[in-house]
Motif scaffolding. Structure first.
Motif, PDB file in Angstrom:
ATOM      1  N   ASP A  64       0.838  -1.197   0.000  1.00 29.72           N
ATOM      2  CA  ASP A  64       0.000   0.000   0.000  1.00 29.72           C
ATOM      3  C   ASP A  64       0.874   1.248   0.000  1.00 29.72           C
ATOM      4  OD1 ASP A  64      -2.306  -1.488   0.034  1.00 29.72           O
ATOM      5  OD2 ASP A  64      -2.427  -1.526   2.226  1.00 29.72           O
ATOM      6  N   ALA A  65       0.454   2.235  -0.772  1.00 28.80           N
ATOM      7  CA  ALA A  65       1.190   3.495  -0.822  1.00 28.80           C
ATOM      8  C   ALA A  65       0.897   4.286   0.436  1.00 28.80           C
ATOM      9  CB  ALA A  65       0.770   4.293  -2.052  1.00 28.80           C
ATOM     10  N   GLY A  66       1.859   5.053   0.840  1.00 30.09           N
ATOM     11  CA  GLY A  66       1.679   5.892   2.015  1.00 30.09           C
ATOM     12  C   GLY A  66       2.784   6.917   2.069  1.00 30.09           C
ATOM     13  N   PRO A  67       2.687   7.822   3.019  1.00 33.42           N
ATOM     14  CA  PRO A  67       3.737   8.840   3.128  1.00 33.42           C
ATOM     15  C   PRO A  67       5.057   8.207   3.570  1.00 33.42           C
ATOM     16  CG  PRO A  67       2.190   9.010   4.959  1.00 33.42           C
ATOM     17  CD  PRO A  67       1.634   7.986   4.015  1.00 33.42           C
ATOM     18  N   PRO A  69       8.366   7.626   5.660  1.00 31.37           N
ATOM     19  CA  PRO A  69       8.690   7.844   7.067  1.00 31.37           C
ATOM     20  C   PRO A  69       9.617   9.054   7.243  1.00 31.37           C
ATOM     21  CG  PRO A  69       9.047   5.548   6.439  1.00 31.37           C
ATOM     22  CD  PRO A  69       8.765   6.304   5.197  1.00 31.37           C
TER      23      PRO A  69
END
Length: 140
Positions: A64-67, A69
């Motif tokens: 899943d894509a996400g911001p 870290p």
């Protein structure tokens, strides 16, 4: 019993390691290699045709894509570029540099030896000198 249990555990471990390897390859941009691992049970290697099934498998395995870290982001100040002066370039300098450059052709497909023959050729009359002057004019 014991052999069957061990084979079952080995199959699960192999499947998990395949998923981990797939995710790692996708994250580092080696999609082609990741696609080769996609259907390891079939023994088919290489690039697969992009079918609905392949798209579905890829969609299920894609993280899943996400911001990103915070620890991956670096705040750095970029230095101001130094001014470069091209005004002192003349035909003589172009010929001198061409005489000292070594290497392959790159996008021009003409290596350093070829440029040296063109720009520093004494038997070409004034054509080489005019070309050097033109290159110097273009740089300035």
């Amino acid at each position: 019993g014991g052999v069957r249990v061990r084979l079952s555990q080995l199959a699960k471990k192999k499947e998990t390691s395949c998923h981990v390897a797939f995710a790692r390859l996708v994250l580092v941009g080696r999609v082609g290699r990741a696609v080769e691992l996609m259907d390891g049970s079939s023994g088919v290697g290489g690039v697969h045709k992009l079918t609905r099934r392949v798209e579905t498998v890829l969609a299920c395995r894609r993280p899943d894509a996400g911001p990103a870290p915070r620890q991956l982001k670096m705040e750095i100040a970029t230095p101001e570029p130094q001014p470069v002066v091209f005004g002192g370039i003349d035909g003589r300098m172009v010929c001198g540099v061409a005489g000292n450059v070594h290497g392959s052709g790159g996008p021009t497909l003409l290596d350093a030896d070829g440029w040296r023959r063109i720009l520093c050729c004494g038997s070409c009359g004034g054509a080489s000198e005019r070309l050097c002057e033109s290159i110097a004019e273009l740089a300035g």
